[in-house]
Write a protein that holds these residues in place. Structure first.
Motif, PDB file in Angstrom:
ATOM      1  N   LYS A 198       4.938   4.382  -6.095  1.00  0.00           N
ATOM      2  CA  LYS A 198       3.631   4.656  -7.174  1.00  0.00           C
ATOM      3  C   LYS A 198       2.962   5.541  -6.119  1.00  0.00           C
ATOM      4  CE  LYS A 198       3.135   0.189  -9.205  1.00  0.00           C
ATOM      5  NZ  LYS A 198       2.209  -0.978  -9.658  1.00  0.00           N
ATOM      6  N   ALA A 199       2.728   5.731  -4.906  1.00  0.00           N
ATOM      7  CA  ALA A 199       2.082   6.879  -4.081  1.00  0.00           C
ATOM      8  C   ALA A 199       2.733   8.154  -4.760  1.00  0.00           C
ATOM      9  CB  ALA A 199       2.113   6.588  -2.788  1.00  0.00           C
ATOM     10  N   ILE A 200       4.217   8.314  -4.692  1.00  0.00           N
ATOM     11  CA  ILE A 200       4.699   9.530  -4.953  1.00  0.00           C
ATOM     12  C   ILE A 200       4.160   9.857  -6.414  1.00  0.00           C
ATOM     13  CG2 ILE A 200       7.024  10.625  -5.772  1.00  0.00           C
ATOM     14  CD1 ILE A 200       8.330   8.845  -3.460  1.00  0.00           C
ATOM     15  N   ILE A 201       4.447   9.067  -7.226  1.00  0.00           N
ATOM     16  CA  ILE A 201       3.855   9.003  -8.980  1.00  0.00           C
ATOM     17  C   ILE A 201       2.317   9.544  -8.841  1.00  0.00           C
ATOM     18  CG2 ILE A 201       3.399   7.896 -10.959  1.00  0.00           C
ATOM     19  CD1 ILE A 201       5.836   6.198 -10.552  1.00  0.00           C
ATOM     20  N   ALA A 202       1.719   8.914  -8.182  1.00  0.00           N
ATOM     21  CA  ALA A 202       0.073   9.456  -7.795  1.00  0.00           C
ATOM     22  C   ALA A 202       0.096  10.857  -7.415  1.00  0.00           C
ATOM     23  CB  ALA A 202      -0.689   8.584  -7.230  1.00  0.00           C
ATOM     24  N   ALA A 203       0.974  11.265  -6.474  1.00  0.00           N
ATOM     25  CA  ALA A 203       0.692  12.526  -5.944  1.00  0.00           C
ATOM     26  C   ALA A 203       1.169  13.662  -6.955  1.00  0.00           C
ATOM     27  CB  ALA A 203       1.683  12.710  -4.522  1.00  0.00           C
ATOM     28  N   VAL A 204       2.218  13.368  -7.571  1.00  0.00           N
ATOM     29  CA  VAL A 204       2.684  14.305  -8.626  1.00  0.00           C
ATOM     30  C   VAL A 204       1.879  14.227  -9.631  1.00  0.00           C
ATOM     31  CG1 VAL A 204       4.534  14.459 -10.444  1.00  0.00           C
ATOM     32  CG2 VAL A 204       5.167  13.725  -7.968  1.00  0.00           C
ATOM     33  N   ASP A 205       1.257  13.165 -10.069  1.00  0.00           N
ATOM     34  CA  ASP A 205      -0.011  13.127 -11.096  1.00  0.00           C
ATOM     35  C   ASP A 205      -1.101  13.975 -10.789  1.00  0.00           C
ATOM     36  OD1 ASP A 205      -0.681  12.688 -13.546  1.00  0.00           O
ATOM     37  OD2 ASP A 205      -1.794  10.865 -12.809  1.00  0.00           O
ATOM     38  N   ALA A 206      -1.507  14.174  -9.413  1.00  0.00           N
ATOM     39  CA  ALA A 206      -2.572  14.815  -8.786  1.00  0.00           C
ATOM     40  C   ALA A 206      -2.270  16.481  -8.924  1.00  0.00           C
ATOM     41  CB  ALA A 206      -2.782  14.633  -7.486  1.00  0.00           C
ATOM     42  N   LEU A 207      -0.936  16.824  -9.000  1.00  0.00           N
ATOM     43  CA  LEU A 207      -0.400  18.219  -9.088  1.00  0.00           C
ATOM     44  C   LEU A 207      -1.176  19.048 -10.285  1.00  0.00           C
ATOM     45  CD1 LEU A 207       3.148  17.903  -7.376  1.00  0.00           C
ATOM     46  CD2 LEU A 207       1.128  18.684  -6.454  1.00  0.00           C
ATOM     47  N   PRO A 208      -0.938  20.351 -10.306  1.00  0.00           N
ATOM     48  CA  PRO A 208      -1.311  21.007 -11.468  1.00  0.00           C
ATOM     49  C   PRO A 208       0.062  21.231 -12.473  1.00  0.00           C
ATOM     50  CG  PRO A 208      -1.336  22.480  -9.707  1.00  0.00           C
ATOM     51  CD  PRO A 208      -1.309  21.269  -9.115  1.00  0.00           C
ATOM     52  N   VAL A 209      -0.017  21.403 -13.692  1.00  0.00           N
ATOM     53  CA  VAL A 209       1.075  21.649 -14.479  1.00  0.00           C
ATOM     54  C   VAL A 209       1.741  22.787 -14.022  1.00  0.00           C
ATOM     55  CG1 VAL A 209       0.304  20.215 -16.234  1.00  0.00           C
ATOM     56  CG2 VAL A 209      -0.287  22.780 -15.974  1.00  0.00           C
ATOM     57  N   HIS A 210       3.053  22.914 -14.304  1.00  0.00           N
ATOM     58  CA  HIS A 210       3.973  24.163 -14.081  1.00  0.00           C
ATOM     59  C   HIS A 210       3.858  24.396 -12.616  1.00  0.00           C
ATOM     60  CE1 HIS A 210       4.527  24.994 -18.151  1.00  0.00           C
ATOM     61  NE2 HIS A 210       3.472  24.630 -18.472  1.00  0.00           N
ATOM     62  N   CYS A 211       4.084  23.614 -11.553  1.00  0.00           N
ATOM     63  CA  CYS A 211       4.146  23.919 -10.337  1.00  0.00           C
ATOM     64  C   CYS A 211       5.644  23.384  -9.648  1.00  0.00           C
ATOM     65  CB  CYS A 211       2.957  23.601  -9.418  1.00  0.00           C
ATOM     66  SG  CYS A 211       3.012  21.755  -9.401  1.00  0.00           S
ATOM     67  N   SER A 255       0.813  -1.179  -0.057  1.00  0.00           N
ATOM     68  CA  SER A 255       0.013   0.033  -0.113  1.00  0.00           C
ATOM     69  C   SER A 255       0.781   1.226   0.063  1.00  0.00           C
ATOM     70  CB  SER A 255      -1.060   0.034   1.195  1.00  0.00           C
ATOM     71  OG  SER A 255      -0.237   0.125   2.343  1.00  0.00           O
ATOM     72  N   GLY A 256       0.398   2.073  -0.713  1.00  0.00           N
ATOM     73  CA  GLY A 256       1.020   3.636  -0.590  1.00  0.00           C
ATOM     74  C   GLY A 256      -0.010   4.743  -0.576  1.00  0.00           C
ATOM     75  N   ALA A 257       0.582   5.489   0.286  1.00  0.00           N
ATOM     76  CA  ALA A 257      -0.370   6.959   0.606  1.00  0.00           C
ATOM     77  C   ALA A 257       0.186   8.041   0.447  1.00  0.00           C
ATOM     78  CB  ALA A 257      -0.880   6.752   2.053  1.00  0.00           C
ATOM     79  N   TYR A 258      -0.253   9.063   0.149  1.00  0.00           N
ATOM     80  CA  TYR A 258      -0.020  10.415   0.079  1.00  0.00           C
ATOM     81  C   TYR A 258      -0.635  11.397   0.746  1.00  0.00           C
ATOM     82  CZ  TYR A 258      -2.685  11.244  -4.027  1.00  0.00           C
ATOM     83  OH  TYR A 258      -3.684  11.583  -4.959  1.00  0.00           O
TER      84      TYR A 258
END
Length: 140
Positions: free
Chosen positions: A52-65, A20-23
């Motif tokens: 994979k949790a890190i990837i999901a968190a980054v994917d949830a961020l808006p662009v250019h941040c 399991s991964g969480a962010y």
């Protein structure tokens, strides 16, 4: 200055080979919770689950941040964001996926390793989210 702060954690249940991964994503003030999520992965260890949790968190961020990720996974803190030099490096598939995502979203990410189970509230929240997700996944 960072626009967002992210904390992550990973967990593992050996009995059924489930990770399991969480962010959590916070505003730059480090206090305002914007999003939290726990994910369950069959046949994944805690290291891969946390990446994979890190990837999901980054994917949830808006662009250019910009974001700062606090992780207790030393491998992730050191290796994410670097270009994998060897195809045999552990978790190279996730490292490549992460690098492609960062490039696509045009986000700047900085990593900070934190010692696990030292009482930091956001790290502990991620740990609890992992534990709860594994418990819920065990009920099915």
């Amino acid at each position: 200055m960072n626009d967002y702060i992210i904390y992550t954690d990973g967990g593992y249940r050996i009995s059924d080979n489930t990770g399991s991964g969480a962010y959590v994503i916070l505003k730059a003030d480090g206090q305002t919770l914007l999003r939290q999520e726990a994910l369950v992965f069959r046949r994944e260890n805690s290291q891969r689950a946390e990446i994979k949790a890190i990837i999901a968190a980054v994917d949830a961020l808006p662009v250019h941040c910009r974001a700062k990720v606090y992780t207790d996974n030393l491998f992730a803190a050191i290796n994410l964001g670097k270009v994998p030099r060897r195809k045999t490096k552990p978790d190279v598939d996730l490292l490549i996926h992460y690098k492609q995502l960062v490039r696509q979203k045009k986000v700047l990410v900085e990593f900070q390793w934190v010692r696990s189970h030292e009482g930091h509230p956001w790290n502990e929240l991620c740990d609890s989210l992992c534990t709860e997700a594994l418990a819920a996944a065990g009920q099915y």
